[in-house]
Design a protein around this motif. Structure first.
Motif, short mmCIF file in Angstrom:
data_model
loop_
_atom_site.label_atom_id
_atom_site.label_comp_id
_atom_site.label_asym_id
_atom_site.label_seq_id
_atom_site.Cartn_x
_atom_site.Cartn_y
_atom_site.Cartn_z
N ASP A 18 32.46 31.77 38.77
CA ASP A 18 31.85 33.02 38.29
C ASP A 18 32.09 34.15 39.28
O ASP A 18 32.39 35.28 38.89
N ARG A 21 35.71 35.22 39.08
CA ARG A 21 35.96 35.99 37.87
C ARG A 21 35.42 37.41 38.02
O ARG A 21 36.07 38.39 37.65
N ALA A 22 34.25 37.56 38.61
CA ALA A 22 33.67 38.90 38.84
C ALA A 22 34.53 39.69 39.82
O ALA A 22 34.74 40.90 39.64
N ALA A 25 37.53 40.89 37.99
CA ALA A 25 37.15 42.00 37.10
C ALA A 25 37.04 43.30 37.90
O ALA A 25 37.48 44.35 37.43
N ASP A 26 36.48 43.24 39.09
CA ASP A 26 36.38 44.44 39.92
C ASP A 26 37.75 44.92 40.37
O ASP A 26 38.00 46.11 40.48
N ALA A 150 34.73 44.02 31.80
CA ALA A 150 33.39 43.60 31.35
C ALA A 150 33.45 42.24 30.68
O ALA A 150 32.54 41.41 30.88
N ARG A 153 33.69 39.67 33.44
CA ARG A 153 32.40 39.52 34.13
C ARG A 153 31.44 38.67 33.30
O ARG A 153 30.70 37.86 33.84
#
Length: 156
Positions: A18, A21-22, A25-26, A150, A153
């Motif tokens: 997680d 993945r975040a 995304a950033d 998004a 995320r």
């Protein structure tokens, strides 16, 4: 009971995934100036039609293609990745729905601008069309990358 995964270890691994993945995304959302440059380049390309000179339009095509190539190189170097907006995975449906209106709207704006510029001799109509479409390109580019981020995320 060997061979069964430890629930705590599995939960920790999912937390790491997680977080990764975040972080991705950033990382994939390009800086604001990237969208502005793309929009300005597209606006310049469309606006070049107001010149009524094939060499100006041809030069604008070359400059725009070089800009797109440069923006791609800068994006890859700054993010370390490349993703295809046509295949944005978890949010593909949203992007496709938006593309369904973008195509006809683009053609309609080009048709109106070209009709005014070339049929009704309203000089500068393609400049206005270029500004409108360039703004739409910049905003669309931003929206697609933020929508994709998004989705990453959220794990959708």
């Amino acid at each position: 009971m060997t061979g069964l995964p430890d629930p705590e270890a599995a939960a920790a691994q999912l937390d790491v995934l997680d977080a990764d993945r975040a972080a991705l995304a950033d990382r994939i959302v390009q800086p604001w100036w990237w969208d502005v440059a793309l929009g300005l380049g597209f606006a310049g390309l469309v606006a070049s039609y107001s010149s009524h000179r094939i060499w100006v339009i041809g030069a604008a095509v070359v400059v725009f293609l070089a800009l797109v190539r440069l923006l791609g190189v800068v994006y890859r170097r700054s993010t370390g990745v490349w993703w295809d907006a046509r295949e944005v995975g978890p949010v593909q449906g949203r992007v496709r729905r938006a593309a369904r209106w973008w195509g006809p709207a683009f053609l309609g704006a080009m048709g109106v601008g070209a009709g005014l510029e070339f049929l009704l001799d309203v000089r500068g109509a393609m400049v206005v069309t270029g500004v409108v479409l360039g703004t739409a390109v910049a905003l669309s580019s931003r929206w697609v990358s933020r929508t994709y981020a998004a989705g990453l995320r959220a794990g959708a």
